[in-house]
Structure formats: C-alpha cells, structure tokens
Design an enzyme around this catalytic site. Structure first.
Site, mmCIF file in Angstrom:
data_model
loop_
_atom_site.group_PDB
_atom_site.id
_atom_site.type_symbol
_atom_site.label_atom_id
_atom_site.label_comp_id
_atom_site.label_asym_id
_atom_site.label_seq_id
_atom_site.Cartn_x
_atom_site.Cartn_y
_atom_site.Cartn_z
ATOM 1 N N ASP A 1 -8.775 -9.447 12.209
ATOM 2 C CA ASP A 1 -8.223 -8.469 11.278
ATOM 3 C C ASP A 1 -8.727 -8.802 9.881
ATOM 4 O OD1 ASP A 1 -6.589 -6.316 10.501
ATOM 5 O OD2 ASP A 1 -4.909 -7.033 11.717
ATOM 6 N N HIS B 1 -12.560 -3.393 3.766
ATOM 7 C CA HIS B 1 -11.190 -3.699 4.213
ATOM 8 C C HIS B 1 -11.174 -4.451 5.534
ATOM 9 C CE1 HIS B 1 -8.782 -1.289 1.283
ATOM 10 N NE2 HIS B 1 -9.985 -0.787 1.067
HETATM 11 P P1 ADQ Z 1 -5.129 -1.406 9.377
HETATM 12 O O1 ADQ Z 1 -5.965 -1.893 10.502
HETATM 13 O O2 ADQ Z 1 -4.612 -0.037 9.500
HETATM 14 O O3 ADQ Z 1 -5.921 -1.545 7.981
HETATM 15 P P2 ADQ Z 1 -2.703 -3.119 8.567
HETATM 16 O O4 ADQ Z 1 -3.096 -3.885 7.347
HETATM 17 O O5 ADQ Z 1 -2.029 -3.939 9.596
HETATM 18 O O6 ADQ Z 1 -3.914 -2.474 9.311
HETATM 19 O O7 ADQ Z 1 -1.705 -1.917 8.231
HETATM 20 C C1 ADQ Z 1 -1.876 -1.041 7.193
HETATM 21 C C2 ADQ Z 1 -0.583 -0.241 6.949
HETATM 22 O O8 ADQ Z 1 -0.267 0.591 8.068
HETATM 23 C C3 ADQ Z 1 0.638 -1.105 6.691
HETATM 24 O O9 ADQ Z 1 1.271 -0.644 5.522
HETATM 25 C C4 ADQ Z 1 1.531 -0.892 7.911
HETATM 26 O O10 ADQ Z 1 2.905 -0.917 7.635
HETATM 27 C C5 ADQ Z 1 1.120 0.474 8.400
HETATM 28 N N1 ADQ Z 1 1.324 0.578 9.860
HETATM 29 C C6 ADQ Z 1 0.649 -0.087 10.816
HETATM 30 N N2 ADQ Z 1 1.110 0.249 12.046
HETATM 31 C C7 ADQ Z 1 2.127 1.124 11.854
HETATM 32 C C8 ADQ Z 1 3.032 1.817 12.741
HETATM 33 N N3 ADQ Z 1 2.975 1.652 14.047
HETATM 34 N N4 ADQ Z 1 3.941 2.639 12.169
HETATM 35 C C9 ADQ Z 1 4.010 2.783 10.840
HETATM 36 N N5 ADQ Z 1 3.199 2.161 9.962
HETATM 37 C C10 ADQ Z 1 2.267 1.334 10.456
HETATM 38 C C11 ADQ Z 1 -7.152 -2.037 7.475
HETATM 39 C C12 ADQ Z 1 -7.593 -3.407 7.972
HETATM 40 C C13 ADQ Z 1 -6.521 -4.459 7.658
HETATM 41 C C14 ADQ Z 1 -6.201 -4.452 6.157
HETATM 42 C C15 ADQ Z 1 -5.917 -3.051 5.657
HETATM 43 C C16 ADQ Z 1 -5.803 -3.003 4.138
HETATM 44 O O11 ADQ Z 1 -7.848 -3.374 9.366
HETATM 45 O O12 ADQ Z 1 -6.961 -5.752 8.049
HETATM 46 O O13 ADQ Z 1 -5.072 -5.272 5.907
HETATM 47 O O14 ADQ Z 1 -6.963 -2.156 6.042
HETATM 48 O O15 ADQ Z 1 -6.940 -3.514 3.514
#
Ligand code: ADQ
Length: 462
Positions: free
Chosen positions: A365, A157
């Site tokens: 990311d 991921h």
């Molecule tokens: P993450 O680094 O966690 O995931 P991201 O893809 O931005 O990052 O977010 C994942 C989920 O978390 C989204 O559904 C988002 O809405 C939710 N989220 C993030 N911050 C939040 C907050 N403050 N409050 C509520 N909800 C929040 C990792 C990788 C990413 C990749 C994902 C999926 O780092 O690059 O996109 O996995 O593969």
C-alpha cells in the site's frame, strides 16, 4: 503564493464532507490562491459522437473546477486498461495480474495528451501545477511539448516498485523519462524514494547530484518522500457529530458482549483481504477463548469491478466468509460480518471507535489512511489497537502499531491475539505516541511541505 492548479483523474467538491481529508486539504490550498482543479468529469460519451474532450467549468467558492468528458473507448484504455490493468498491479508487486498485451498504452497517451490540450490554455505563466497519481505520469511531458514552462510537481499516491519489477513494464523507460519533465517528484515513503534512486541509477545512468536531485535525459528533477496524512481535527470533529455518535451507540449496544475487530478497505487485491480472513480463522482455531466473542466487521467497498482480477477476489472473499461462519458460527454469534459496500464517511469514526482492534494488513500500500483514521478516532482513555502491515507506507511512521507480515497467517493471528489482550496502559501509551505523530504530520503539513518544495528555486540545467 502563485495560483495553484491541481490535476487528478477525479476531482471532488472540497466543500462536501463525503470528499474526505485529501480533498479538504487540496481544497484549502486551492481556496487560498483562488486556484483551479482539473480532471475527468466522471462522464463518458460514445466514441465518435463528438462530445469527447468537452470542457466544463464551475465555481466552488473561489475555486474553479474544470472537467472534461472522455470517449468510452479512451476511458476504458486509459483507466481500466493501462492505469488499473498495468500500472496498479505492477506498482503493487503483482506482475502476475498485469496485462501487458492489450495495447492500452495508446489510450493512456491519448487521454494524457487531451488533458494537456484542454489544460494548457487555462494556465497562467506563474501558476504552480500539482499533478496527482499514476493515471497522469506523462502529463507534464505533454504540457511541456505544448510550450508550458510552469513549475510542475507530481505526487505518486501508490508505491513505486523495485527497479526490476518496474522494468517489466514494456514502456518503463518512457514512463521514467516522462517523470523528468517535472520539477519535483513526491513519493509516499523512503522505500519508494530508494526504489526511484536505484532505478534511475541502474537504468538511466542518472547522476545523483545534491541531496535528492537527479539528472538524466538532459533534465534535473528533485525527488523526496512526503508521507500523506489525514486531517486529524476534521476527522475528530466528524467523530463528535451525531451520525458517528449514533453509529458508536448502536455498535456498542448490538455487540455489548463481543469484542469487535474492524477492517475497512476498497475491495482490492493489494489490501490482503483473503489473507486477513485466514488469519482471523487461525485466531479462532488457535485461541478458542475468542470464540463467541471476537467478531470481525469487514467492509469492502466495491471498486473497479469491470477489471477481471476484482471479480475473482470478490468470489474468494464470499467463499472464505461463508466457510468461517459455517465452521465457527453459532445461533447467536457470527464471527465475520462482511459487507460489500462503502460506509458513509460520517459513520466511520463511530465504527472505528467501537472496535477493539483494526486489521490493516495490505500486501502492499502506498500509505493507507484507514490506519491513521482508526488511531484518530480512538478514545484516548481506552483506545483500541492497530495491527498494521509492514508493507503499508504508513508502517514507516507508525512503529507503535503492532507491525505484521500479512503473508504470515500465524504471525497475524498472534498479533491479533496480543492486540485483543493488550493492557490498558500499553494501549494508551501506544495510542498517545501514534496520535502525536498524526498531528505533527497531518494532511496540511503534507500539502505545505510539497508546495514549499515545489516553490524552491528551479534547479540549474544539468
Ligand atoms: P486507497 O487505496 O483508496 O488510496 P486508503 O488510503 O486506505 O486507500 O483509503 C482512502 C480513503 O478511502 C480513506 O479515507 C478511507 O476511509 C476511505 N475508504 C476506504 N475503504 C472504504 C470503505 N469500505 N467505506 C468507506 N470509506 C472507505 C490510495 C493509496 C493509499 C493512499 C491513498 C492516499 O492506495 O495507499 O493512502 O491513496 O494517498
């Protein structure tokens, strides 16, 4: 289709809204085959107390959820130490934040071996096994060592760094050799795939045989990019429900005379939060017409707080927010509203829709799903504008966002100014094209592509 077995560090009950699009998509694939989801229970026990490795199983519809408890010391070494103190920083190009000296690799290996020991007896011969993310890189190799011959796929991921950065990890060769125990490797972007190809060519002298097939260490593995998407329909339905509508109405009322900019992230140094705040300060400095109007709502959900680098980041953000509000704030206008808290998922679509601009500016990311959720939540008749880092995996698919270099404070401020003043027609055209892309490549497409590739006939031995 054969029974699907998903393995990830944490599991979620796919029937709950809070679980999010990934859990929903994996949940529907699991439900279609009466599958099994295996991972850590979220519980730790004191080392030596004997409870470690205990397996629990429960049913969620026709899906079995199987979890194991971990000894506190193992969890610390595997999760905080090696996964998030070595792999996460290096894979996000932050060698400076990696701690290579703590010996956490032993805990990482121990937990992967324990997972393999608990999972192996649950597997049937023709199961398809889909393992997720950097916590579990050596899991297939551990399962193979126990005699498991099932088809196994791995999806990363997070980004895969360029070969020279990867090679800084003392165990880099072992990690990549472990990847060759899989039949299929999935990456988020073409960039990651190119990094993999270059690493195995330069360091492992791998032969790149047919398209996307690499042979090294006496095995063959297929590697491809499968950019993850969101469940557009599910997210839009969430946007129509009462909680999101209520959030939208409250935001519109409270900020009636303002233009909202939104940032939603986990509190993580990869997300570029200090750089984003500095760019916002530059916007207020260079384009004073935005004062008393532009308001940045930055939500930073607490994450991995016992890792030192995260506590430093928190202090830096609090300092910057205070400085900007102190410098530009008025009695009736605060430029930055910063919350160190998660927002309930059911409220996110309302928050996104109330915003004229989303600032999604990670320094690096894997994908970034917030960018995709923001687009899906917009009113197509009057949509907001996405400012997106070119270093997010999502940038490869979302060329209709305003792509920026998040390190370039001036450029981000300029792009934000352009976003705030973009004519309606251009906003609509960009949003339509972005939304069409999201629909064509949603999370169900991602899941089908990966599982179809995993089921293609096995590769001939090298
Ligand atoms: P993450 O680094 O966690 O995931 P991201 O893809 O931005 O990052 O977010 C994942 C989920 O978390 C989204 O559904 C988002 O809405 C939710 N989220 C993030 N911050 C939040 C907050 N403050 N409050 C509520 N909800 C929040 C990792 C990788 C990413 C990749 C994902 C999926 O780092 O690059 O996109 O996995 O593969």
């Amino acid at each position: 289709m054969a029974r699907l077995v998903v393995v990830s560090n944490r599991i979620a009950d796919p029937r709950k809204t809070a679980a999010g699009g990934l859990a929903v998509a994996l949940g529907s694939a699991l439900a279609a085959t009466g599958g099994l989801w295996f991972g850590w229970s979220g519980r730790t026990v004191r080392s030596g107390d004997g409870g470690e490795g205990a397996l629990q199983q429960q049913r969620a519809g026709n899906v079995t959820l199987a979890t194991v408890d971990l000894a506190q010391a193992d969890h610390d070494a595997y999760y905080l130490g090696y996964s998030n103190g070595v792999l996460w920083p290096v894979f996000h190009n932050r060698l400076d934040l990696a701690d290579f000296d703590r010996g956490d690799i032993d805990g990482y290996r121990r937990v992967n071996r324990l997972f393999a020991q608990r999972l192996a007896p649950l597997l049937a011969p023709d199961d398809l096994v889909w393992i997720h993310d950097y916590h579990l890189i050596p899991l297939a190799a551990e399962l193979r060592a126990l005699g498991c011959r099932q088809r196994m796929g791995f999806f990363l991921h997070i980004p895969l760094p360029p070969p020279l950065l990867l090679a800084a990890i003392p165990q880099h060769e072992w990690l990549v050799r472990s990847l060759f125990a899989y039949d299929l490797l999935g990456f988020q972007s073409q960039t990651d795939l190119v990094h993999f190809g270059r690493y195995v060519h330069d360091e492992a002298r791998a032969e790149h045989r047919a398209d996307n097939v690499y042979a090294a260490f006496g095995r063959s593995v297929r590697a491809q990019a499968f950019p993850i998407g969101i469940d557009v329909d599910e997210f839009q339905r969430l946007g129509e429900a009462d909680d999101a509508q209520e959030t939208l109405a409250t935001m519109r009322e409270q900020y009636a005379r303002r233009r909202l900019l939104v940032g939603v992230d986990r509190m993580d140094y990869s997300k570029g939060l200090p750089q984003r705040l500095r760019a916002f300060r530059r916007l207020l400095h260079d384009y004073p017409e935005n004062r008393m109007s532009a308001t940045l709502i930055q939500i930073a959900a607490p994450s991995r707080e016992s890792v030192d680098a995260y506590a430093d980041l928190r202090r830096e953000l609090e300092g910057l927010t205070g400085a900007i509000n102190g410098e530009y704030g008025e009695l009736d206008w605060m430029p930055v509203r910063y919350m160190h808290r998660a927002v309930a998922r059911k409220r996110l679509p309302g928050l996104y829709r109330a915003s004229a601009v989303a600032l999604v500016t990670p320094l690096r990311d894997g994908m970034n799903l917030v960018a995709k959720e923001f687009v899906a939540a917009q009113d197509p008749a009057d949509p907001g504008v996405l400012v997106l880092s070119r270093f997010a995996g999502a940038a490869e698919q979302m060329g209709d966002a305003l792509l920026v270099n998040p390190y370039d404070t001036d450029a981000v401020a300029q792009a934000t100014q352009r976003a705030l003043h973009m004519p309606l027609e251009e906003r609509r055209a960009r949003n339509d094209r972005l939304l069409a892309g999201l629909r064509a490549h949603d999370v169900h497409w991602w899941q089908r592509q990966f599982l179809d590739a995993l089921q293609t006939p096995p590769l001939p031995p090298p």
